[in-house]
Design an enzyme around this catalytic site. Structure first.
Site, PDB file in Angstrom:
ATOM      1  N   TYR A 127       0.840  -1.211   0.000  1.00 15.22           N
ATOM      2  CA  TYR A 127       0.000   0.000   0.000  1.00 15.22           C
ATOM      3  C   TYR A 127       0.870   1.254   0.000  1.00 15.22           C
ATOM      4  CZ  TYR A 127      -3.701   3.229   1.567  1.00 15.22           C
ATOM      5  OH  TYR A 127      -4.607   4.261   1.687  1.00 15.22           O
ATOM      6  N   ARG A 169     -10.524  -1.064   9.949  1.00 16.28           N
ATOM      7  CA  ARG A 169      -9.822   0.097  10.497  1.00 16.28           C
ATOM      8  C   ARG A 169     -10.328   0.388  11.911  1.00 16.28           C
ATOM      9  NH1 ARG A 169      -9.976   3.892   5.196  1.00 16.28           N
ATOM     10  NH2 ARG A 169     -11.705   2.511   4.680  1.00 16.28           N
ATOM     11  N   ASN A 195     -13.876  -0.640  13.679  1.00  9.35           N
ATOM     12  CA  ASN A 195     -13.703  -1.816  14.549  1.00  9.35           C
ATOM     13  C   ASN A 195     -14.234  -1.552  15.955  1.00  9.35           C
ATOM     14  OD1 ASN A 195     -12.573  -3.588  12.737  1.00  9.35           O
ATOM     15  ND2 ASN A 195     -10.656  -3.866  13.872  1.00  9.35           N
ATOM     16  N   GLY A 212      -1.076  -3.479  20.411  1.00  8.40           N
ATOM     17  CA  GLY A 212       0.001  -2.857  21.191  1.00  8.40           C
ATOM     18  C   GLY A 212      -0.569  -2.334  22.498  1.00  8.40           C
ATOM     19  N   PRO A 224       2.776   2.581  12.263  1.00 11.76           N
ATOM     20  CA  PRO A 224       3.359   3.896  12.589  1.00 11.76           C
ATOM     21  C   PRO A 224       3.049   4.310  14.031  1.00 11.76           C
ATOM     22  CG  PRO A 224       2.287   3.975  10.448  1.00 11.76           C
ATOM     23  CD  PRO A 224       1.910   2.659  11.064  1.00 11.76           C
TER      24      PRO A 224
END
Ligand code: NAD
Ligand code: UDP
Length: 324
Positions: free
Chosen positions: A154, A195, A199, A214, A283
């Protein structure tokens, strides 16, 4: 006898690729309302006819099933290239196809723009900045992207598409507008999009736990769809030499944990937060520097996250129980 070119006599016509997707369907709606003829083109990979169902009977709307990897010919005045899966789940499902869509698809549309003289607005992305060392990200920043990771199909696909856009602009004078969109959410995201905003809302509405990848300390800057669409329409119509790239989004930054807490606050119920592994190359931060867009356009993002989430939650509550 004067031969005024046909294109000047008729209603202006816009080709919106990805027209049955989240952003594309909002664009179809807005250009119809502004009096344009609209061709919504889509291969229905992540988009749905439901997103444009209310437009299907409109006399100035045409929905075309087509894949932009194959050339498409039509007389048009403006091309908005939004065809490409945008959710990591979907673009990683068939990464080679994702790359083909960005590279071959964009090349086909640039060829169409060259032949017809149409302006092309390319939907690029904040993902071209990768996991950034510069924060917030200005358009001058070249980015830090892994060329061989799971997000590369992407990120690098969109970067190659940017290169193609600028080379067609320099070599063939294609009339270009290039935008870099930062995380945008709102009604007509698919319930299974994957996304984070959709979600969390769908999980909370179903009474399921919210999955944070995370520790939830990574940041994003979430833009409500109406603000983004207004910026796109203004830039697409803008005269002058500024072709972009132009950051568009919202410059208020939140951690993913803050987002989860706001969704839980608004929906209530018994859902808890659970933690899952962070995908690779995710990111750590993302916030647009919007100085350029605010100076160029009569535009600033106006919708606060809490208000945009309320509208998005209302949308997901209204769609059929089978979908949510
Ligand atoms: P989306 O998945 O809802 O829309 C993409 C649309 O493109 C879908 O309708 C899909 O079926 C269609 N499509 C995919 N591949 C195609 C192909 N080869 N040929 C024809 N149609 C194809 O996602 P979205 O959020 O609406 O994103 C639209 C565009 O905006 C994408 O190009 C995306 O990269 C870009 N963008 C979106 C965001 C965001 O936050 N929403 C951020 C950055 C960039
Ligand atoms: N994310 C998350 N839980 C989810 C989906 C996503 O914690 O159920 C995280 C994801 O790891 C990323 C952020 O939310 O850090 C935004 O993810 P999204 O896929 O929406 O967009 P992108 O990573 O492309 O900005």
């Amino acid at each position: 006898m004067t031969t005024t070119p046909l294109r000047r006599e008729r209603t202006p016509r816009v080709l919106i690729t990805g027209g049955a997707g989240f952003l594309g369907s909002h664009l179809c709606e807005r250009y119809l309302a502004a009096g344009w003829e609209v061709i919504g083109l889509d291969n229905f990979h992540t988009g749905s006819k439901d997103n444009v169902r209310s437009l299907l009977s409109h006399p100035r709307f045409e929905l075309v099933r087509h894949d932009i990897v194959e050339p498409y010919l039509a007389e048009v005045d403006l091309i908005l290239n939004f065809a490409c899966p945008a959710s990591p789940v979907h673009y990683q499902h068939n990464p080679i196809k994702t790359m083909k869509t960005s590279v071959l698809g964009t090349m086909n549309l640039l060829g169409l723009a060259k032949r017809t003289g149409a302006r092309l607005l390319q939907a690029s992305t904040s993902e071209v900045y990768g996991d950034p060392e510069q924060h917030p990200q200005t358009e001058a920043y070249w980015g830090r992207v892994n060329p061989i990771g799971i997000r590369s199909c992407y990120d690098e696909g969109k970067r190659a598409a940017e290169t193609l856009c600028f080379d067609y602009h320099r070599s063939h004078q294609v009339d270009l507008r290039l935008i870099r969109i930062f995380n945008t959410y709102g009604p007509r995201m698919a319930a299974d999009d994957g996304r984070v905003v959709s979600n969390f809302i769908v999980q909370a509405l179903r009474g399921n736990d919210l999955t944070i990848y995370g520790q939830g300390q990574q940041t994003r800057s979430f833009c409500f769809v109406d603000d983004l669409i207004e910026g796109i329409i203004q830039f697409a119509a803008k005269s002058g030499d500024e072709v972009g790239p132009l950051n568009l989004g919202n410059d208020t930054e939140f951690t993913v944990l803050e987002l989860a807490n706001e969704v839980l606050r608004q929906i209530g119920g018994k859902s808890k937060i659970v933690y899952r592994p962070l995908p690779s190359d995710d990111p750590r931060c993302r916030r647009p520097d919007l100085t350029k867009a605010k100076a160029l356009l009569d535009w600033t993002p106006r919708v606060q996250l809490a208000d945009g989430l309320a509208k998005t939650i209302a949308y997901f509550r209204s769609v059929t129980p089978a979908k949510v």
